[in-house]
Design a protein around this motif. Structure first.
Motif, mmCIF file in Angstrom:
data_model
loop_
_atom_site.group_PDB
_atom_site.id
_atom_site.type_symbol
_atom_site.label_atom_id
_atom_site.label_comp_id
_atom_site.label_asym_id
_atom_site.label_seq_id
_atom_site.Cartn_x
_atom_site.Cartn_y
_atom_site.Cartn_z
ATOM 1 N N GLY A 72 0.831 -1.200 0.000
ATOM 2 C CA GLY A 72 0.000 0.000 0.000
ATOM 3 C C GLY A 72 0.867 1.250 0.000
ATOM 4 O O GLY A 72 1.998 1.235 -0.470
ATOM 5 N N LEU A 73 0.317 2.325 0.569
ATOM 6 C CA LEU A 73 1.028 3.608 0.601
ATOM 7 C C LEU A 73 2.300 3.488 1.444
ATOM 8 O O LEU A 73 2.226 3.156 2.630
ATOM 9 C CB LEU A 73 0.096 4.669 1.183
ATOM 10 N N THR A 74 3.448 3.742 0.831
ATOM 11 C CA THR A 74 4.726 3.422 1.459
ATOM 12 C C THR A 74 5.808 4.437 1.078
ATOM 13 O O THR A 74 6.087 4.588 -0.107
ATOM 14 C CB THR A 74 5.233 2.053 0.927
ATOM 15 N N PRO A 75 6.442 5.085 2.029
ATOM 16 C CA PRO A 75 7.653 5.837 1.681
ATOM 17 C C PRO A 75 8.720 4.860 1.157
ATOM 18 O O PRO A 75 8.751 3.698 1.591
ATOM 19 C CB PRO A 75 8.102 6.447 3.015
ATOM 20 N N THR A 76 9.594 5.314 0.277
ATOM 21 C CA THR A 76 10.600 4.425 -0.321
ATOM 22 C C THR A 76 11.426 3.644 0.720
ATOM 23 O O THR A 76 11.628 2.440 0.558
ATOM 24 C CB THR A 76 11.515 5.222 -1.278
ATOM 25 N N PRO A 77 11.928 4.275 1.799
ATOM 26 C CA PRO A 77 12.730 3.491 2.764
ATOM 27 C C PRO A 77 11.937 2.347 3.400
ATOM 28 O O PRO A 77 12.524 1.323 3.758
ATOM 29 C CB PRO A 77 13.132 4.517 3.827
ATOM 30 N N VAL A 78 10.627 2.524 3.528
ATOM 31 C CA VAL A 78 9.811 1.451 4.119
ATOM 32 C C VAL A 78 9.753 0.261 3.163
ATOM 33 O O VAL A 78 9.751 -0.896 3.593
ATOM 34 C CB VAL A 78 8.395 1.958 4.485
ATOM 35 N N LEU A 79 9.731 0.530 1.854
ATOM 36 C CA LEU A 79 9.769 -0.580 0.889
ATOM 37 C C LEU A 79 11.079 -1.343 1.035
ATOM 38 O O LEU A 79 11.102 -2.577 1.100
ATOM 39 C CB LEU A 79 9.646 -0.068 -0.552
ATOM 40 N N SER A 80 12.184 -0.605 1.115
ATOM 41 C CA SER A 80 13.500 -1.240 1.256
ATOM 42 C C SER A 80 13.527 -2.132 2.509
ATOM 43 O O SER A 80 13.979 -3.278 2.477
ATOM 44 C CB SER A 80 14.586 -0.167 1.330
ATOM 45 N N PHE A 81 12.994 -1.578 3.595
ATOM 46 C CA PHE A 81 12.914 -2.334 4.853
ATOM 47 C C PHE A 81 12.058 -3.594 4.680
ATOM 48 O O PHE A 81 12.426 -4.692 5.101
ATOM 49 C CB PHE A 81 12.331 -1.431 5.948
ATOM 50 N N ALA A 82 10.886 -3.427 4.035
ATOM 51 C CA ALA A 82 9.909 -4.520 3.940
ATOM 52 C C ALA A 82 10.446 -5.687 3.113
ATOM 53 O O ALA A 82 10.119 -6.843 3.386
ATOM 54 C CB ALA A 82 8.608 -3.997 3.337
ATOM 55 N N ILE A 83 11.257 -5.401 2.111
ATOM 56 C CA ILE A 83 11.794 -6.482 1.274
ATOM 57 C C ILE A 83 12.529 -7.495 2.146
ATOM 58 O O ILE A 83 12.343 -8.698 2.031
ATOM 59 C CB ILE A 83 12.742 -5.905 0.191
ATOM 60 N N ARG A 84 13.352 -6.977 3.054
ATOM 61 C CA ARG A 84 14.109 -7.902 3.922
ATOM 62 C C ARG A 84 13.235 -8.456 5.040
ATOM 63 O O ARG A 84 13.294 -9.638 5.362
ATOM 64 C CB ARG A 84 15.317 -7.188 4.506
ATOM 65 N N HIS A 85 12.415 -7.581 5.612
ATOM 66 C CA HIS A 85 11.591 -7.995 6.759
ATOM 67 C C HIS A 85 10.641 -9.122 6.379
ATOM 68 O O HIS A 85 10.404 -10.034 7.167
ATOM 69 C CB HIS A 85 10.813 -6.786 7.273
ATOM 70 N N PHE A 86 10.084 -9.053 5.168
ATOM 71 C CA PHE A 86 9.134 -10.083 4.734
ATOM 72 C C PHE A 86 9.784 -11.096 3.778
ATOM 73 O O PHE A 86 9.100 -11.796 3.049
ATOM 74 C CB PHE A 86 7.907 -9.439 4.086
ATOM 75 N N SER A 87 11.125 -11.144 3.793
ATOM 76 C CA SER A 87 11.902 -12.102 2.987
ATOM 77 C C SER A 87 11.447 -12.165 1.533
ATOM 78 O O SER A 87 11.169 -13.241 0.994
ATOM 79 C CB SER A 87 11.798 -13.516 3.580
ATOM 80 N N CYS A 88 11.364 -10.994 0.885
ATOM 81 C CA CYS A 88 10.962 -10.961 -0.525
ATOM 82 C C CYS A 88 12.187 -11.141 -1.422
ATOM 83 O O CYS A 88 13.324 -10.996 -0.978
ATOM 84 C CB CYS A 88 10.271 -9.641 -0.848
ATOM 85 N N ASP A 89 11.914 -11.426 -2.694
ATOM 86 C CA ASP A 89 13.007 -11.613 -3.648
ATOM 87 C C ASP A 89 13.304 -10.337 -4.433
ATOM 88 O O ASP A 89 14.220 -10.303 -5.260
ATOM 89 C CB ASP A 89 12.642 -12.747 -4.611
ATOM 90 N N GLY A 90 12.515 -9.321 -4.177
ATOM 91 C CA GLY A 90 12.726 -8.036 -4.842
ATOM 92 C C GLY A 90 11.595 -7.108 -4.473
ATOM 93 O O GLY A 90 10.697 -7.477 -3.692
ATOM 94 N N GLY A 91 11.638 -5.902 -5.021
ATOM 95 C CA GLY A 91 10.587 -4.940 -4.716
ATOM 96 C C GLY A 91 10.410 -3.940 -5.837
ATOM 97 O O GLY A 91 11.295 -3.783 -6.693
ATOM 98 N N ILE A 92 9.239 -3.295 -5.831
ATOM 99 C CA ILE A 92 8.984 -2.213 -6.787
ATOM 100 C C ILE A 92 8.359 -1.068 -6.014
ATOM 101 O O ILE A 92 7.411 -1.270 -5.244
ATOM 102 C CB ILE A 92 8.006 -2.659 -7.899
ATOM 103 N N ILE A 93 8.902 0.149 -6.201
ATOM 104 C CA ILE A 93 8.243 1.318 -5.628
ATOM 105 C C ILE A 93 7.710 2.166 -6.774
ATOM 106 O O ILE A 93 8.372 2.334 -7.791
ATOM 107 C CB ILE A 93 9.195 2.124 -4.703
ATOM 108 N N ILE A 94 6.497 2.658 -6.583
ATOM 109 C CA ILE A 94 5.875 3.537 -7.575
ATOM 110 C C ILE A 94 5.920 4.941 -6.993
ATOM 111 O O ILE A 94 5.188 5.251 -6.044
ATOM 112 C CB ILE A 94 4.425 3.096 -7.839
ATOM 113 N N THR A 95 6.803 5.758 -7.494
ATOM 114 C CA THR A 95 6.947 7.139 -7.011
ATOM 115 C C THR A 95 7.751 7.930 -8.028
ATOM 116 O O THR A 95 8.535 7.359 -8.781
ATOM 117 C CB THR A 95 7.670 7.192 -5.646
ATOM 118 N N ALA A 96 7.528 9.258 -8.047
ATOM 119 C CA ALA A 96 8.418 10.112 -8.829
ATOM 120 C C ALA A 96 9.155 11.059 -7.882
ATOM 121 O O ALA A 96 9.528 12.166 -8.274
ATOM 122 C CB ALA A 96 7.646 10.870 -9.899
ATOM 123 N N SER A 97 9.324 10.615 -6.627
ATOM 124 C CA SER A 97 10.116 11.350 -5.640
ATOM 125 C C SER A 97 9.728 12.835 -5.562
ATOM 126 O O SER A 97 8.647 13.152 -5.121
ATOM 127 C CB SER A 97 11.600 11.159 -5.947
#
Ligand code: MG
Length: 453
Positions: A72-97
Motif C-alpha cells: 500500500g502507501l509506502t515511503p521508499t525506505p519502508v519498501l527497502s525495509f519490507a523487502i528484507r523484513h518479509f523475505s521478498c526476492d525483490g521490490g517495486i516502488i511507484i513514485t516520482a520522488s
C-alpha cells in the motif's frame, strides 16, 4: 532498444510516458527476470496515478508467476525495509520522488533492499523490448497484503531509545508519503510534533515536493512562530530530509548528513564515510574529528551503495539530504536521518544553531552553462587538461582541490548543461573559484563548438 531507465528508475508524465501498459510490461519483465517465481513487495506514494499503476504492475508480476506482496502507501525506505523484513526476492516502488504531481515513476529493488544496479536495469529493458514470459494458468502468482508501516516504525523504536529532552519539531511532509510515518515516529520518540502539510493529497497543494530552500519558506516561518526547536522537511517519497534551525535558518543537506554522521559514528574505529564528489568538505572535517576516512564516488545513490558493497563503510550520503545508514538499510532513509539528527541534538544539549556551529562554515556557489550533450565528453577532457597541475579527481566531472576550497565542473545527466559548483571558507573565495570555473568551462565549450563545425 528504447532506454527506459534514467537516473532514478523509469520516470515520466502519467498516461503519456508512464502508462498502465508500461507498468504491466515492467511487472511482467521483473517476474521473467526472477524466472517466474518468488515474492515481490510493491509499494507506492500518494500520487493520483499510483494505485492505477500498482494494479497494472501486480497484474504483470502475477501473470509472470511471481507472488505480489502489497504494502500500500509506502515511503521508499519502508519498501527497502519490507523487502528484507518479509523475505521478498525483490521490490517495486511507484513514485516520482520530488517531481510534480503529473509525473510518476517505477523503480526496482533487489532482495537486499537496494535499488537495482544499472546492469539489472538493462536486463529488464531487454525483456520489455522482446516481451516477458506469461506462465501457465496453474502457476499464476497470488496477491497478499502486509502491514509494513507498523513493522518499520517498531523496528526503529527497538533500535533507538526515547529522547531525553522534549523537543518541539515542526514537520513538513509536503502532503506526501512521509506523512504516514514521520509525525507518528517522532511522537513515539518523545517529541512534541507540530505537523504541517501532513494531510495526504496527491495534488501536493502545500509546497513543491523538492526540499530546497525556495520551497521551505512556510516551514521556516512556522518554526519561528511556534518557537519550535527545529523543523524537518522531506521530499515526496521521504528518502531525503532537510533541517531548519530554531531561528528559521535552513541547514544544507551536507550539514544534516555531517551532524548525523558525527553522532552516529562516535566511538567507531576508523569509520568510513561514503559520499559523492558533490558534497561539502565538512564531511572531511567530520572524518578528521573521528579519525575516519571519506570515500568519494560518482553522484547518485547507486554509486554510494556500489562503493559500500565493494569496500564496506558505515554511513553514506549526498548533498541533497539523502543519508544511508549501512547497518540499517542500503537505501537513503529520510525518517532515520531525522531520528539520528534528533539523537545528535538531544545528546548535545544544544540548540540546532549551536550544534551546527560546532562544524566549520563553508560558502557554496552553484552555477551552470549550456553545453550540447554531444560535446560533453570532449569538454571534460579539455577541462581535465587545463587543471592538470592540480591533479583533479575525474571520477565524475572534474573536481579540483585548492588549499582553501574546491571546484566541481560536471555535465548534467538529464539536461544539456554543465554544472559549476564551488566551495570555500569565505564567500569571496567561493565566488572567485566559481568565476574561474565558469570562465574555463565556457572557453572549453567555445573551443569544442568551433572545432566541431
Ligand atoms: Mg526521493
Amino acid at each position: 532498444m528504447p532506454k527506459l531507465f534514467g537516473t532514478f528508475g523509469v520516470r515520466g508524465l502519467v498516461n503519456k510516458e508512464v502508462t498502465p501498459k508500461l507498468a504491466f510490461d515492467l511487472g511482467l519483465a521483473l517476474a521473467t527476470h526472477l524466472k517466474g517465481k518468488g515474492k515481490v513487495a510493491v509499494g507506492y506514494d500518494n500520487r493520483t496515478s499510483s494505485e492505477m499503476l500498482e494494479q497494472a504492475i501486480i497484474a504483470g508480476l502475477t501473470a509472470g508467476g511471481c507472488d505480489a506482496i502489497r504494502l500500500g502507501l509506502t515511503p521508499t525506505p519502508v519498501l527497502s525495509f519490507a523487502i528484507r523484513h518479509f523475505s521478498c526476492d525483490g521490490g517495486i516502488i511507484i513514485t516520482a520522488s520530488h517531481n510534480p504531481p503529473e509525473y510518476n515513476g517505477i523503480k526496482f529493488w533487489d532482495r537486499e533492499g537496494a535499488g537495482f544496479e544499472r546492469r539489472r536495469e538493462r536486463e529488464i529493458e531487454c525483456i520489455v523490448a522482446r516481451g516477458g514470459k506469461r506462465v501457465d494458468w496453474r502457476r499464476i502468482g497470488r496477491v497478499s497484503e502486509v502491514d509494513a508501516l507498523n513493522s518499520y516504525i517498531g523496528a526503529i523504536l527497538k533500535r533507538v531509545p526515547k529522547l531525553k529532552r522534549k523537543l518541539k519539531v515542526v514537520i513538513d511532509c509536503a502532503n506526501a508519503a512521509g506523512s504516514v510515518v514521520t509525525p507518528r515516529l517522532l511522537r513515539e520518540l518523545g517529541c512534541e510534533v507540530v505537523s504541517m502539510n501532513c494531510q495526504l493529497d496527491g495534488t501536493f497543494p502545500g509546497r513543491p515536493l523538492e526540499p530546497v530552500p525556495e520551497n521551505l519558506g512556510e516551514l521556516t516561518r512556522t518554526v519561528v512562530a511556534c518557537r519550535a526547536d527545529l523543523g524537518i522537511a522531506q521530499d515526496g517519497d521521504a528518502d531525503r530530509t532537510l533541517v531548519v534551525d530554531e531561528r528559521g535558518e535552513i541547514l544544507s543537506g551536507d550539514r544534516v548528513f555531517a551532524l548525523a554522521a558525527l553522532h552516529y559514528l562516535r566511538g567507531q574505529r576508523r569509520p568510513r564515510i561514503v559520499t559523492t564528489v558533490a558534497t561539502s568538505s565538512v564531511l572531511d572535517d567530520v572524518a578528521a574529528k573521528l579519525g575516519g576516512r571519506v570515500f568519494r564516488t560518482k553522484v547518485g545513490e547507486p554509486e554510494i551503495v556500489g562503493e559500500f558493497r565493494k569496500r564496506g563503510g558505515e554511513i553514506g550520503g549526498e548533498e541533497n539530504g539523502g543519508v544511508l545508514f549501512f547497518d540499517w538499510l542500503p537505501c537513503r532513509d529520510g525518517m532515520m536521518t531525522a531520528v539520528k539528527f534528533l539523537e545528535a541534538l538531544d545528546s548535545s544539549g544544544m540548540k540546532v544553531s549551536e550544534l551546527d556551529a560546532t562544524l566549520p562554515r563553508y560558502h557554496q556557489v552553484k552555477q551552470r552553462a549550456r553545453c550540447p550533450d554531444e560535446l560533453k565528453p570532449k569538454v571534460l577532457k579539455v577541462l581535465a587538461n587545463r587543471f592538470s597541475r592540480y591533479k583533479p579527481d575525474t571520477k565524475d566531472g572534474v573536481r579540483v582541490r585548492f588549499d582553501d576550497g574546491w571546484l566541481l565542473l560536471r555535465p548534467s545527466g538529464t539536461e544539456p548543461i554543465f554544472r559549476c559548483f564551488a566551495e570555500a571558507r569565505s564567500e569571496k573565495r567561493a565566488k572567485e573559484l566559481a568565476k574561474l570555473g565558469l570562465r574555463e568551462l565556457k572557453s572549453c565549450i567555445r573551443t569544442r563548438k568551433r572545432s566541431s563545425r
